[in-house]
Design an enzyme around this catalytic site. Structure first.
Site, PDB file in Angstrom:
ATOM      1  N   HIS A  18      36.350  46.832  56.258  1.00 11.02           N
ATOM      2  CA  HIS A  18      35.278  46.113  56.319  1.00 11.02           C
ATOM      3  C   HIS A  18      34.246  45.784  57.563  1.00 11.02           C
ATOM      4  CE1 HIS A  18      38.579  43.484  53.778  1.00 11.02           C
ATOM      5  NE2 HIS A  18      37.636  43.972  53.046  1.00 11.02           N
ATOM      6  N   LYS A  42      43.675  33.439  42.939  1.00 11.18           N
ATOM      7  CA  LYS A  42      44.293  34.126  43.751  1.00 11.18           C
ATOM      8  C   LYS A  42      45.175  33.573  45.125  1.00 11.18           C
ATOM      9  CE  LYS A  42      42.518  38.831  45.277  1.00 11.18           C
ATOM     10  NZ  LYS A  42      41.467  39.412  45.747  1.00 11.18           N
ATOM     11  N   ARG A  91      35.791  53.128  48.839  1.00 12.18           N
ATOM     12  CA  ARG A  91      36.794  53.770  49.311  1.00 12.18           C
ATOM     13  C   ARG A  91      37.029  55.055  48.777  1.00 12.18           C
ATOM     14  NH1 ARG A  91      40.500  48.720  50.104  1.00 12.18           N
ATOM     15  NH2 ARG A  91      39.165  48.350  47.930  1.00 12.18           N
ATOM     16  N   SER A 129      43.154  45.140  52.523  1.00 11.36           N
ATOM     17  CA  SER A 129      43.745  44.105  53.278  1.00 11.36           C
ATOM     18  C   SER A 129      45.352  43.866  52.681  1.00 11.36           C
ATOM     19  CB  SER A 129      43.133  42.629  52.665  1.00 11.36           C
ATOM     20  OG  SER A 129      41.840  42.681  53.252  1.00 11.36           O
TER      21      SER A 129
END
Ligand code: ADP
Length: 159
Positions: A18, A42, A91, A129
Site C-alpha cells: 500500500h 466486513k 498486483r 493485508s
C-alpha cells in the site's frame, strides 16, 4: 488546477505494498488522501481508528498525503471532498477483474471521476493485508512486508 486523489481501501493493516502505491501516487498528484473504508459488514482485525493511526505513522514522511476515513458510496465521498481521481493498486491479473468492474461501476455513477491504476513493485505482488494477518497469527515473519510500527501493533493485537 490542483488535482486531489483518493486512495481508498480497508488497510487492515497498511502494508509496504500500500505504501508503495501511495508514494507513487503522491509523486503524480498534488494531494493524496489515503482513506480507510468503514465497512460494518466486513469484520476487520483493527478498528478504523487503529487503521488510520497505522496509515498516518507509515506515511508521515510524505508531505502531500493525508489520512481520512469514509463510509457509504465511494464516489459520493470523493465528490464531497472535492477530489477527482480514485487510486487503486494492481498486483496481478486476479486483481484486475474486480478492479475493472468497480472502476466501470464508479464511472457510471460519477463520469467526472477517473480511476487511476498503479502497478505494484514485483516484490509486493504477493502481499495482502489478509496474508499478513494470517502469517503473523500463525507465527510467521512479516518483517519487510509491513513497517516496524505496524509490526508492533500486530504484536500487541495478536500476542
Ligand atoms: P480493499 O478491501 O478495498 O481491496 P485493500 O486495503 O485490500 O482494500 O487494498 C486497497 C487497494 O490497494 C486495492 O486497490 C488493492 O489492490 C491495493 N493493494 C493491496 N495490496 C497491494 C500491494 N501489495 N501492492 C499494490 N497494491 C496493493
Amino acid at each position: 488546477m490542483k488535482i486531489k486523489a483518493v486512495y481508498p481501501g480497508s488497510f487492515d493493516p497498511i502494508t509496504n505494498g500500500h505504501i508503495y502505491i501511495a508514494e507513487r501516487a503522491a509523486a503524480i498528484f498534488d494531494e493524496v488522501i489515503v482513506s480507510v473504508l468503514v465497512n460494518e459488514r466486513k469484520n476487520a482485525a483493527f478498528t478504523v481508528k487503529e487503521r488510520c493511526e497505522m496509515a498516518k505513522e507509515s506515511l508521515n514522511h510524505i508531505q502531500n498525503i493525508s489520512i481520512d476515513s469514509f463510509n457509504g458510496l465511494l464516489v459520493d465521498y470523493v465528490r464531497h471532498i472535492g477530489a477527482s481521481v480514485i487510486i487503486r493498486g494492481l498486483r496481478a491479473m486476479s486483481d484486475f477483474e474486480y478492479e475493472f468492474q468497480m472502476a466501470l461501476m464508479n464511472r457510471r455513477l460519477a463520469p467526472e471521476i477517473e480511476t487511476f491504476f498503479i502497478v505494484t513493485d514485483p516484490k509486493y505482488s504477493y502481499v495482502s493485508s489478509s496474508s499478513v494477518r494470517e502469517i503473523f497469527h500463525f507465527g510467521g515473519s512479516v518483517e519487510g512486508v509491513v513497517p516496524d510500527y505496524v509490526l508492533e501493533k500486530l504484536k500487541a493485537h495478536y500476542h
